[in-house]
Design an enzyme around this catalytic site. Sequence first.
Site, PDB file in Angstrom:
ATOM      1  N   ASN A  51       0.814  -1.218   0.000  1.00  0.00           N
ATOM      2  CA  ASN A  51       0.000   0.000   0.000  1.00  0.00           C
ATOM      3  C   ASN A  51       0.846   1.265   0.000  1.00  0.00           C
ATOM      4  O   ASN A  51       0.315   2.364   0.185  1.00  0.00           O
ATOM      5  CB  ASN A  51      -0.935   0.009   1.210  1.00  0.00           C
ATOM      6  CG  ASN A  51      -2.013  -1.046   1.103  1.00  0.00           C
ATOM      7  OD1 ASN A  51      -2.485  -1.351   0.010  1.00  0.00           O
ATOM      8  ND2 ASN A  51      -2.394  -1.630   2.240  1.00  0.00           N
ATOM      9  N   HIS A  96       3.011   2.437   2.111  1.00  0.00           N
ATOM     10  CA  HIS A  96       3.296   3.130   3.380  1.00  0.00           C
ATOM     11  C   HIS A  96       4.049   2.170   4.281  1.00  0.00           C
ATOM     12  O   HIS A  96       4.061   0.953   4.057  1.00  0.00           O
ATOM     13  CB  HIS A  96       2.015   3.669   4.049  1.00  0.00           C
ATOM     14  CG  HIS A  96       1.111   2.621   4.585  1.00  0.00           C
ATOM     15  ND1 HIS A  96       0.849   2.482   5.921  1.00  0.00           N
ATOM     16  CD2 HIS A  96       0.401   1.656   3.952  1.00  0.00           C
ATOM     17  CE1 HIS A  96       0.001   1.480   6.096  1.00  0.00           C
ATOM     18  NE2 HIS A  96      -0.276   0.973   4.916  1.00  0.00           N
ATOM     19  N   CYS A 120       3.294   6.945   7.599  1.00  0.00           N
ATOM     20  CA  CYS A 120       4.634   7.419   7.281  1.00  0.00           C
ATOM     21  C   CYS A 120       4.970   6.995   5.863  1.00  0.00           C
ATOM     22  O   CYS A 120       4.745   5.846   5.482  1.00  0.00           O
ATOM     23  CB  CYS A 120       5.641   6.847   8.282  1.00  0.00           C
ATOM     24  SG  CYS A 120       7.347   7.301   7.956  1.00  0.00           S
TER      25      CYS A 120
END
Length: 424
Positions: free
Chosen positions: A321, A323, A358
């Site tokens: 994904n 991240h 993040c």
Amino acid sequence: MVAAAATAAFLPIASSASDSSAKASGALGGSIPTRVDACGTGFKPNSSASRNIQVKANAHAPHKVNGTKVGVMDGLKTEDEVTSSHAPRTFINQLPDWSMLLAAITTIFLAAEKQWMMLDWKPRRPDMLADPFGLGRIVQDGLIFRQNFSIRSYEIGADRTASVETLMNHLQETALNHVKTAGLLGDGFGSTPEMCKRNLIWVVTKMQVVVDRYPTWGDVVQVDTWVAASGKNGMRRDWLVRDSNTGDILTRASSLWVMMNKETRRLAKIPDEVREEIGGYFVDSLPVVDEDSRKLPKLNDGNADYIHAGLTPKWSDLDVNQHVNNVKYVGWILESVPLPILETHELAGMTLEYRRECRRDSLLQSLTSVVSNSVGDLANSGYVECQHLLRLEGGAEIVKGRTEWRPKYSSRVESWGELPAGSA
């Protein structure tokens, strides 16, 4: 005379002697009778009945030698003539020696059977899984997913026990395999087909983990996981980790998940179509870990005891994904824990609250504050509590957390309940 003629068919030497005797008789004026009667005499009987049983010496039925028909005169042939008059080549004569082929096949089968019987493939206990290290299986009326893991040498730390990151990876792996085994895995990282149609993904908002004992190298752990509803737009996933040999509970964990739009990166409600997909797998049970409702204080440069700056994600830290993997956050939080605590204590439990995701180009800082006892007197301090913050260098919070540490090698045995007997 008949016996002599029959013997001559097979014994040429005896036949030659007979011929010599016949020549001698001819020299004396005698003649060899061309026909003999049944008694073997050389006189021609006058009886008509006897005439009916007269046979010629060369009228015997053809004999068989090694499966080949030969006549009486064949016995009088020389060795060269016999050699040059073999039976004609036929399809049957050209077939291979089936007995040799059958013997070779039998030898191969006997060797294979011996090797098979030497394999110790049968489980020693009836409760052992047939495939202990596969993708796992769904148990308890299709509500609980179970998978076994063997602790590898590269998964242990300096204490010769599995690291907390290893345990977190096991939790994440069983969660994804649960969705896959249930047939709900779409074209995404744990997303169902209806979620993929709407670009929705699951994101964790809170994680609580309690570790009673860490497994060591070579141990086999059994991980059970299940899901339950959490409010109107959330889902709770619980884990129970046991020692597969003793059944002792090693780790308990509970987490809360919500949906986020993969394109806009904003939280979203659970659509009715998705709720119909996953609703049948929800278990009506309480969390395996009591919720820690204590508010996590905000750390900053003024009240943090230790700060580790310059943390940046690597390409290998990203998931599908795009991240940072949730397990990576745990390692970054522990980067700022003081070394004396790591040397004398082990992590007994933690509570993490995820604020935002993040990305690969982020630059982070890890902050830690030791709440109870002083670091200089850890030998006599017993349990230690720490507070943590993982933030971007600009100040935005990524993860807030609280950890509890107990002295290493302390014996702590607690008994917990069995798996929830919930219903769909």
